[in-house]
Design a protein around this motif. Structure first.
Motif, PDB file in Angstrom:
ATOM      1  N   LEU A  53       1.613   4.705   3.291  1.00 38.50           N
ATOM      2  CA  LEU A  53       2.489   4.458   4.297  1.00 38.50           C
ATOM      3  C   LEU A  53       3.663   3.954   4.332  1.00 38.50           C
ATOM      4  CD1 LEU A  53       0.137   5.392   7.473  1.00 38.50           C
ATOM      5  CD2 LEU A  53       1.553   7.097   6.157  1.00 38.50           C
ATOM      6  N   SER A  54       4.729   4.396   4.167  1.00 32.07           N
ATOM      7  CA  SER A  54       6.023   3.470   3.958  1.00 32.07           C
ATOM      8  C   SER A  54       6.375   2.490   5.055  1.00 32.07           C
ATOM      9  CB  SER A  54       7.229   4.364   4.141  1.00 32.07           C
ATOM     10  OG  SER A  54       7.256   5.181   2.832  1.00 32.07           O
ATOM     11  N   ALA A  55       5.940   2.741   6.253  1.00 35.73           N
ATOM     12  CA  ALA A  55       6.074   1.728   7.275  1.00 35.73           C
ATOM     13  C   ALA A  55       5.325   0.336   7.134  1.00 35.73           C
ATOM     14  CB  ALA A  55       5.566   2.297   8.681  1.00 35.73           C
ATOM     15  N   PHE A  56       3.950   0.693   6.511  1.00 37.13           N
ATOM     16  CA  PHE A  56       3.219  -0.539   6.036  1.00 37.13           C
ATOM     17  C   PHE A  56       3.675  -1.242   4.805  1.00 37.13           C
ATOM     18  CE2 PHE A  56      -0.106   2.067   8.811  1.00 37.13           C
ATOM     19  CZ  PHE A  56       0.284   1.699   9.791  1.00 37.13           C
ATOM     20  N   ALA A  57       3.816  -0.243   3.848  1.00 31.86           N
ATOM     21  CA  ALA A  57       4.230  -0.622   2.413  1.00 31.86           C
ATOM     22  C   ALA A  57       5.369  -1.584   2.629  1.00 31.86           C
ATOM     23  CB  ALA A  57       4.503   0.502   1.465  1.00 31.86           C
ATOM     24  N   ASN A  58       6.344  -1.099   3.197  1.00 35.35           N
ATOM     25  CA  ASN A  58       7.791  -1.873   3.404  1.00 35.35           C
ATOM     26  C   ASN A  58       7.396  -3.461   4.044  1.00 35.35           C
ATOM     27  OD1 ASN A  58       9.107   0.520   2.538  1.00 35.35           O
ATOM     28  ND2 ASN A  58       9.763   0.995   4.662  1.00 35.35           N
ATOM     29  N   SER A  74       9.755   5.777   0.861  1.00 42.39           N
ATOM     30  CA  SER A  74      10.767   5.223   1.181  1.00 42.39           C
ATOM     31  C   SER A  74      11.077   4.050   0.139  1.00 42.39           C
ATOM     32  CB  SER A  74      10.818   4.375   2.635  1.00 42.39           C
ATOM     33  OG  SER A  74       9.829   3.314   2.475  1.00 42.39           O
ATOM     34  N   TRP A  75      10.375   3.491  -0.587  1.00 41.29           N
ATOM     35  CA  TRP A  75      10.823   2.664  -1.656  1.00 41.29           C
ATOM     36  C   TRP A  75      12.175   3.009  -2.563  1.00 41.29           C
ATOM     37  CZ3 TRP A  75       6.053  -0.238  -3.876  1.00 41.29           C
ATOM     38  CH2 TRP A  75       5.450  -0.996  -3.007  1.00 41.29           C
ATOM     39  N   GLN A  76      11.831   4.287  -2.667  1.00 37.21           N
ATOM     40  CA  GLN A  76      12.969   4.743  -3.515  1.00 37.21           C
ATOM     41  C   GLN A  76      14.405   4.862  -2.659  1.00 37.21           C
ATOM     42  OE1 GLN A  76      10.262   6.540  -3.352  1.00 37.21           O
ATOM     43  NE2 GLN A  76       9.321   6.943  -5.135  1.00 37.21           N
TER      44      GLN A  76
END
Length: 182
Positions: free
Chosen positions: A111-116, A135-137
């Motif tokens: 999940l982007s929210a956590f990965a960010n 969202s990393w991209q």
């Protein structure tokens, strides 16, 4: 599975560039810790279980023979953290993996929210961090020269949206509103 096996083999090669204490080479055998920080419980469990299962299966398959580099055979040791579908737990879990377990290779969170949030821990630690966070991209993390050890496994969200929208048009949709879950 072949892609994951190739990726894990690449991690062995990268581990050889690390100090021996990190790779834990012990004579003719060595162990390399692979961190997994995923949503294994809570409301996003369906997102975290599939990649965790795939990584564990790939590790098992590789460990059956090991990976021989020179005269040393390496095996992977999965170190798994359940972030319970909570941002704070994802950050705490990543801190544990990096600082306490001395992991230099991490999969997840998806999940982007956590990965960010967690990449803020892995980047300064110079750990290889692999995630499907979409969202990393779009945030530019994967093209940032200050973050060379972040690797994304998902198409950019704009590409996914285009594919989905084009498919809906083929099915006859005239107006489409697109909201991404990630």
């Amino acid at each position: 599975m072949k892609y994951t096996r190739t990726l894990l083999s690449t991690l062995v090669a990268a581990a050889l560039a690390l100090p021996l204490s990190t790779a834990m080479a012990q004579g003719k055998t060595g162990t390399i810790k692979i961190g997994i920080n995923e949503t294994l419980s809570g409301m996003f469990v369906t997102v975290g279980l599939p990649p965790t299962t795939a990584i564990r299966l790939a590790i098992h398959e590789v460990n059956e023979k090991g990976i021989k580099v020179g005269d040393t055979t390496y095996r992977f040791e999965p170190v798994i953290v359940d972030n319970r579908s909570e941002g704070g737990a994802a950050v705490a879990g990543m801190t544990k993996l990096i600082e306490d377990d001395k992991v230099k290779f991490v999969f997840g969170p998806t999940l982007s929210a956590f990965a960010n949030q967690t990449q803020e821990i892995t980047v300064p630690a110079k750990a290889i961090h692999i995630s499907a966070a979409g969202s990393w991209q779009s945030l530019g993390y994967l093209s940032d020269p200050k973050k060379p050890l972040l690797f994304g496994t998902q198409l950019p969200l704009t590409t996914i949206a285009k594919i989905d929208i084009d498919a809906m048009k083929v099915l006859g949709a005239k107006k489409i509103a697109y909201i991404s879950a990630d």
